[in-house]
Motif scaffolding. Structure first.
Motif, PDB file in Angstrom:
ATOM      1  N   ARG A   1       0.826  -1.214   0.000  1.00 49.54           N
ATOM      2  CA  ARG A   1       0.000   0.000   0.000  1.00 49.54           C
ATOM      3  C   ARG A   1       0.863   1.267   0.000  1.00 49.54           C
ATOM      4  O   ARG A   1       0.645   2.168  -0.802  1.00 49.54           O
ATOM      5  CB  ARG A   1      -0.925   0.029   1.218  1.00 49.54           C
TER       6      ARG A   1
ATOM      7  N   GLY B   1      -3.956  -1.761   5.723  1.00 48.77           N
ATOM      8  CA  GLY B   1      -4.458  -1.695   4.366  1.00 48.77           C
ATOM      9  C   GLY B   1      -5.260  -2.882   3.877  1.00 48.77           C
ATOM     10  O   GLY B   1      -5.690  -2.902   2.725  1.00 48.77           O
TER      11      GLY B   1
ATOM     12  N   GLU C   1      -1.743   2.913   6.425  1.00 46.82           N
ATOM     13  CA  GLU C   1      -2.185   2.700   5.053  1.00 46.82           C
ATOM     14  C   GLU C   1      -3.689   2.781   4.892  1.00 46.82           C
ATOM     15  O   GLU C   1      -4.211   2.477   3.830  1.00 46.82           O
ATOM     16  CB  GLU C   1      -1.672   1.348   4.552  1.00 46.82           C
TER      17      GLU C   1
END
Length: 146
Positions: free
Chosen positions: A71, A98, A128
């Motif tokens: 990410r 993420g 993220e």
């Protein structure tokens, strides 16, 4: 194994194991063991629709690092799925790294995921998940006053 995803990709979407995907990099979905080098995906990361990261057991966190690399450093924006030893109490941290879809057999996993998505209203570190850290919010408020 139940799939919890908001992306709309079907549960039957076929991923290739990393070694096989290397000979067919045009394939849009890949499955990585936590020992596979995510940097090798860099040339194709914009074309991938699904990357599945394996947690072989709940105490092995290497897939967290893989997710952050994908990410943050490689800019991957497709679906990032966690599979294997995925436990409910780890969901908030997986979301911050993420991950946006999960495979789990745990009872109540869907409800736990819904709670985890709302658990942190304020975060202190960038991650993220695109949540704005409290320090940046404070700075932006101070700049708006000036």
């Amino acid at each position: 194994m139940a799939l919890y995803s908001e992306s709309g990709l079907p549960a039957s979407y076929v991923t290739l194991p990393f070694k096989e995907w290397q000979s067919r990099p045009e394939w849009p979905a890949v499955s990585l063991a936590n020992t596979d080098p995510v940097e090798d995906l860099a040339p194709q990361v914009g074309r991938l629709r699904l990357i599945v990261l394996e947690f072989p057991k709940f105490s092995d966190g290497r897939a967290y690092s893989q997710a952050r690399l994908l990410r943050g450093r490689l800019g991957y924006r497709g679906e990032l799925r966690a599979t294997g030893g995925v436990l409910q109490d780890q969901l908030p941290f997986m979301l911050r790294c993420g991950f946006d879809s999960f495979e789990s057999e745990q009872k109540g996993f869907g409800e736990a995921l819904a709670r985890a998505r709302k658990l942190f209203s304020v975060v202190y570190q960038p991650a993220e998940d695109d949540k704005v850290p409290a320090s940046r919010r404070r700075l932006e408020r101070e700049r708006a006053v000036l």
